[in-house]
Structure formats: C-alpha cells, structure tokens
Write a protein that holds these residues in place. Structure first.
Motif, PDB file in Angstrom:
ATOM      1  N   GLN A 181     -91.259 -12.777  -8.771  1.00 15.85           N
ATOM      2  CA  GLN A 181     -90.509 -11.536  -8.599  1.00 15.85           C
ATOM      3  C   GLN A 181     -90.508 -11.172  -7.119  1.00 15.85           C
ATOM      4  N   SER A 187    -100.443  -5.925 -10.347  1.00 12.89           N
ATOM      5  CA  SER A 187     -99.675  -7.144 -10.609  1.00 12.89           C
ATOM      6  C   SER A 187     -98.545  -7.308  -9.605  1.00 12.89           C
ATOM      7  N   ARG A 188     -97.827  -6.210  -9.334  1.00  9.48           N
ATOM      8  CA  ARG A 188     -96.730  -6.285  -8.359  1.00  9.48           C
ATOM      9  C   ARG A 188     -97.257  -6.573  -6.959  1.00  9.48           C
ATOM     10  N   LYS A 189     -98.420  -6.072  -6.644  1.00 10.91           N
ATOM     11  CA  LYS A 189     -99.010  -6.332  -5.324  1.00 10.91           C
ATOM     12  C   LYS A 189     -99.301  -7.820  -5.163  1.00 10.91           C
ATOM     13  N   GLU A 239     -97.762 -10.226  -6.724  1.00 11.86           N
ATOM     14  CA  GLU A 239     -96.470 -10.887  -6.591  1.00 11.86           C
ATOM     15  C   GLU A 239     -95.865 -10.648  -5.209  1.00 11.86           C
ATOM     16  N   THR A 280    -102.099   2.146 -16.760  1.00  9.71           N
ATOM     17  CA  THR A 280    -101.008   1.184 -16.903  1.00  9.71           C
ATOM     18  C   THR A 280    -100.241   1.037 -15.599  1.00  9.71           C
ATOM     19  N   LYS A 281     -99.963   2.180 -14.945  1.00 11.26           N
ATOM     20  CA  LYS A 281     -99.293   2.115 -13.640  1.00 11.26           C
ATOM     21  C   LYS A 281    -100.148   1.343 -12.642  1.00 11.26           C
ATOM     22  N   TYR A 282    -101.429   1.603 -12.665  1.00 11.17           N
ATOM     23  CA  TYR A 282    -102.322   0.926 -11.735  1.00 11.17           C
ATOM     24  C   TYR A 282    -102.303  -0.589 -11.963  1.00 11.17           C
ATOM     25  N   GLN A 283    -102.389  -0.985 -13.230  1.00 10.04           N
ATOM     26  CA  GLN A 283    -102.354  -2.410 -13.539  1.00 10.04           C
ATOM     27  C   GLN A 283    -101.023  -3.027 -13.141  1.00 10.04           C
ATOM     28  N   SER A 284     -99.919  -2.284 -13.374  1.00  8.65           N
ATOM     29  CA  SER A 284     -98.602  -2.786 -12.982  1.00  8.65           C
ATOM     30  C   SER A 284     -98.507  -2.943 -11.467  1.00  8.65           C
ATOM     31  N   VAL A 285     -99.022  -1.946 -10.732  1.00 12.45           N
ATOM     32  CA  VAL A 285     -98.976  -2.020  -9.272  1.00 12.45           C
ATOM     33  C   VAL A 285     -99.846  -3.162  -8.760  1.00 12.45           C
ATOM     34  N   THR A 305     -89.817  -9.264  -3.556  1.00 10.27           N
ATOM     35  CA  THR A 305     -89.819  -7.874  -3.116  1.00 10.27           C
ATOM     36  C   THR A 305     -88.627  -7.552  -2.237  1.00 10.27           C
TER      37      THR A 305
END
Length: 475
Positions: A68, A362-364, A366, A355-360, A70
């Motif tokens: 993914q 993961s995005r970090k 990526e 959930t937001k923290y885990q998503s961030v 950025t």
C-alpha cells in the motif's frame, strides 16, 4: 470628390498590367527594396538547432496489491502534467545553473528572465500513454543535445525527490499519529484499570460471583436461623429446669443444717462412739454428698445456660454479619448494570482507539516499506528510449521559405503601390476613359504623336450651328 471617384473606380487585369508596366521602374524599386530588407532579416536571424529525446515512464513495481503506497499519485499519472512540471522553475533553474545557460540574460535581467527564455526554447509533447518527447532549441547544436539529454535526468531527480519527500512526510505523520494514539490507548487502559479498582466487586464479570455469594449467604442465614431456634429452645428448657434444681439443692442444704445441729447437740450428750452420733454423722455425710451433687448440677446448668446464651449471642451476631453480607452482595448486584454501562462505553472508546492505533502501526510499517521501495526503484522509473543526438542542420529559421515569403511580400507591396498610384492618377489615356468620365460628346481623338507634329481639325457634328471644336491633345 474627384479623388474619391478615382479611388472607387475599378481596374481590369489588363489595365492593372498596363499601369504596372508604365511604372515598372518604381514597382521594381519598391519590390527590390522590400525583398532586400526581408532577405536581410531572414539571413541575419540566428540558426536554431533542435534536439529531441523520448522518455518512457516505467510502471511502478511492486503493485498496489502487494504494498500500500503512501504516494497517492501513480507515476504514470504525472504524464498528464508533465509539461507544467518540466517547465517549472526548479527544473529549469537547476539546468540553467548546472549547464551555465543564458549567461547574458542571467547577468543582465536575472534568473527569472532566463527561465522564461528557456520555457520558450522547450517543447514537451506526450507520446502515447507512458512516454513523452522533449525538444530543446539552441544556437549551439552540442548544447541543444546536452540539455535535451540532461533535462530528463533533472526532471526525474526532482520528481523522485518530491515523491520521497511525500513518502517521508507520510511516515512522519504516521509516527506522530502512532505516538498520540499510543498515549490515548495507555490513558484508556489506566482509566479502565482505575475504574475496575474503584468498583471492585460490582463489575459485570463479577455478577455471577456475587449471585453465588448471595445464594451462599442466604443458605448460611437459614442454617444459623435454625441453630438460633434450637439454642433458644435449649435456653427455655434450662430456664424451666433451673427452679427444680434450686429447690432440690435448698432442701438438701436445709436437711444438712438440721442434721448438723442435731449432731452438735448429740455430741454434747454423748461421745463419738455413741451409736446416735455415728448415725447422725453418717446421715450428715450422706446429705452433704447429695447437696454437693445437687450444687454441682446447679453449676452445670448455670454453665450450660451461660454457654447457650453466648451461643445465641454468637449466632445472632453471625446472622447480623450474614445480613450485612447479603445486603452488600445485593447492593453490588444492583450497581452492576450502572457500572456495566459506563464500563461498556469506556471499553468501546478504548477498542476504537486501540483499533486505530493498530491500523496506524500497520500503515506505518507499510509507509516505511513504501519509502524504502521509492528509494530502491528511483533509478528505474524513467527510461530514455531515444536519446537526443547532435543536430546536423538548423531547425529554424527555414531560410528558403523565408526568402519565398520575402519575395512574395516584396512583389505584393510593389503591385499594391502601382495599383494605388494608378487609381490616384487623373490622366485620360484612351477614348473609352474619355467617354466614361466626361459628359460631353467626343467628336475625335488626337493620338499621341510621340514627338511628331500633326494637325487635325475637328469638324462639328452634323446639325450643329456655328460650333467649332478646338483641337485637343490627349496624353
């Protein structure tokens, strides 16, 4: 008025040719002068050499399904704005500074004027879906080729710098967001932990335990109530038996006292060996033993009554404690729905934040991977498929075409000048013009003698009386 009429009258092709032939010297001079000026302009214009390079934009690898990215804009999409980006000041200024282009313009008018001039010398055209052609014009063919080959590298470097900056900015943004969300998650965890400590025993997960505790306390209360009932019955029985025991001990004590008095009186009369004294002594010992036995039973009953009283008091205290425990369990059960709602709200907000923290996070990860991929794939995004060669002939000006245009303009101005002069000329050159422009009848025409002397007498027309026309010379 006469001049306006002259301007309005038309000319046939023969008349125009005749007029130009009469003024051939003037028309030729004007055409020659204009052609000379045009030829001088064409020949003095500097030669401009054009060099073109074709660049293909390679698709990004790996694709979106694997990583993914950025940087939201695909590299292929930059073709839509490649002209604006290639003509942007950062790219052109870097090329001017690096290759020392337009030194005179830079020194006299500044970098902005040099950038504007380079924009005029650059042409960018998109070729297909994944390529573009860049053409640069310069007086020096070597410089034209060098600039054309260098500009794609500069554009690629600037583009990749922007993309890497965007990727790094996205990574920094995820780092900041992860820090703030991590703090929020820790804060929610502390709040929930403190809430559970403050409402220990009243939490939803402890409801079953509280219900079992209340059930156990209720059973204990029933058991203690039964024990209390038995103890109170025992105390009643001991209260009823106490009077009988007291009466028996008092009777024995009274009988003992009477025997003792009789024994004392008998001893005053007889000796110890007297049978009466022995009988009284034996009777006294028997009564004393029975009294002591009765008193022992009395003390035992008193002790039993005391024990039963203490037992009753203990059972009553236990019942009171059990009632308090039951009230405590009931209060916990009553408060559980209230704390369950508040805890559910807190857990909901905590889960959202987590959930937001885990998503961030993961995005970090990526974003960091995408940043590495941007750096690794930097050299393969732009591929020069047709480098620019040194041009052998100038692209402009087209001197042959320019000379033809100058010749046509010169001839046109010469013809226009001759036609204008002819239309402004009031001279009458033939009988047709005379009949067209004069209202009087023409009786005769005297031709141009070209230096010869000839006399003609114009006779008046038939029917005219005493009218003689004087000879007229037509030029």
């Amino acid at each position: 008025m006469e001049e306006e009429r002259n301007m309005e009258r038309g000319m046939t092709a023969d008349q125009l040719l005749a007029a130009l032939w009469r003024r051939k010297a003037l028309v030729g001079a004007i055409a020659a002068a204009v052609f000379a000026v045009g030829a001088a302009i064409v020949m003095t214009r500097p030669s401009m050499y054009e060099a073109s390079v074709v660049v293909r934009v390679e698709p990004q690898r790996p694709g979106e399904e694997m990583v993914q990215r950025t940087v939201s804009e695909l590299i292929e999409q930059r073709l839509l704005t490649v002209r604006q980006e290639l003509l942007a000041r950062p790219v052109l200024q870097k090329a001017i500074e690096e290759m020392n282009l337009y030194p005179d313009i830079v020194s006299e008018k500044g970098m902005e004027s040099a950038v504007a001039q380079m924009r005029k010398d650059l042409t960018v055209r998109v070729e297909g879906d994944t390529a573009f052609e860049l053409t640069y014009a310069n007086r020096d063919p070597q410089v034209a080729a060098q600039v054309a080959n260098r500009l794609p590298d500069i554009f690629s470097a600037e583009t990749l710098k922007i993309r890497q900056t965007q990727a790094a900015r996205a990574t920094d943004l995820f780092n900041q967001e992860m820090g703030s969300l991590g703090t929020a998650v820790s804060s929610w965890e502390r709040k929930i932990a403190q809430f559970k400590v403050d409402h220990l025993g009243e939490l939803p997960e402890q409801m079953e335990m509280n219900m079992r505790g209340l059930e156990r306390v209720s059973q204990l209360m029933q058991t203690k109530s039964e024990e209390l009932r038995v103890a109170e019955a025992r105390r009643s029985d001991l209260a009823r038996a106490r009077n009988a025991v007291d009466s028996d001990a008092g009777r024995l004590e009274a009988a003992e006292n009477g025997v003792t008095r009789a024994l004392v009186q008998a001893r005053t009369q007889w000796t110890e060996d007297h049978p009466e004294i022995k009988r009284l002594t034996s009777e006294l010992d028997n009564l004393t033993a029975k009294r002591k036995e009765a008193e022992g039973r009395l003390w035992a009953e008193r002790a039993e009554r005391t024990r039963v009283a203490q037992l009753i008091e203990s059972i009553q205290k236990e019942i009171v404690d059990l009632q308090q425990q039951a009230e405590s369990y009931q209060a916990r059960l009553n408060n559980t729905p209230r704390w369950a709602h508040e805890l559910a709200v807190m857990n909901r907000d905590y889960e959202i934040t987590r959930t937001k923290y885990q998503s961030v996070v993961s995005r970090k990860v990526e974003a960091e991977l995408a940043q590495e991929l941007e750096a690794k794939s930097a050299k393969s995004l732009f591929n020069v498929i047709s480098p620019a060669g040194v041009p052998a002939i100038p692209a402009r000006p087209d001197r042959m075409t320019g000379m033809m245009i100058a010749l046509l303009v010169a001839l046109g101005l010469g013809v226009l000048t001759g036609a204008v002069l002819e239309m402004r000329d009031d001279s009458l050159r033939d009988g047709a013009e005379v009949r067209e422009r004069l209202t009087l009848p023409v009786l005769a025409v005297v031709p141009d003698m070209h230096g010869k002397t000839e006399r003609r007498i114009l006779m008046p027309a038939s029917g005219a009386r005493n009218s003689v026309s004087s000879p007229t010379s037509l030029n």
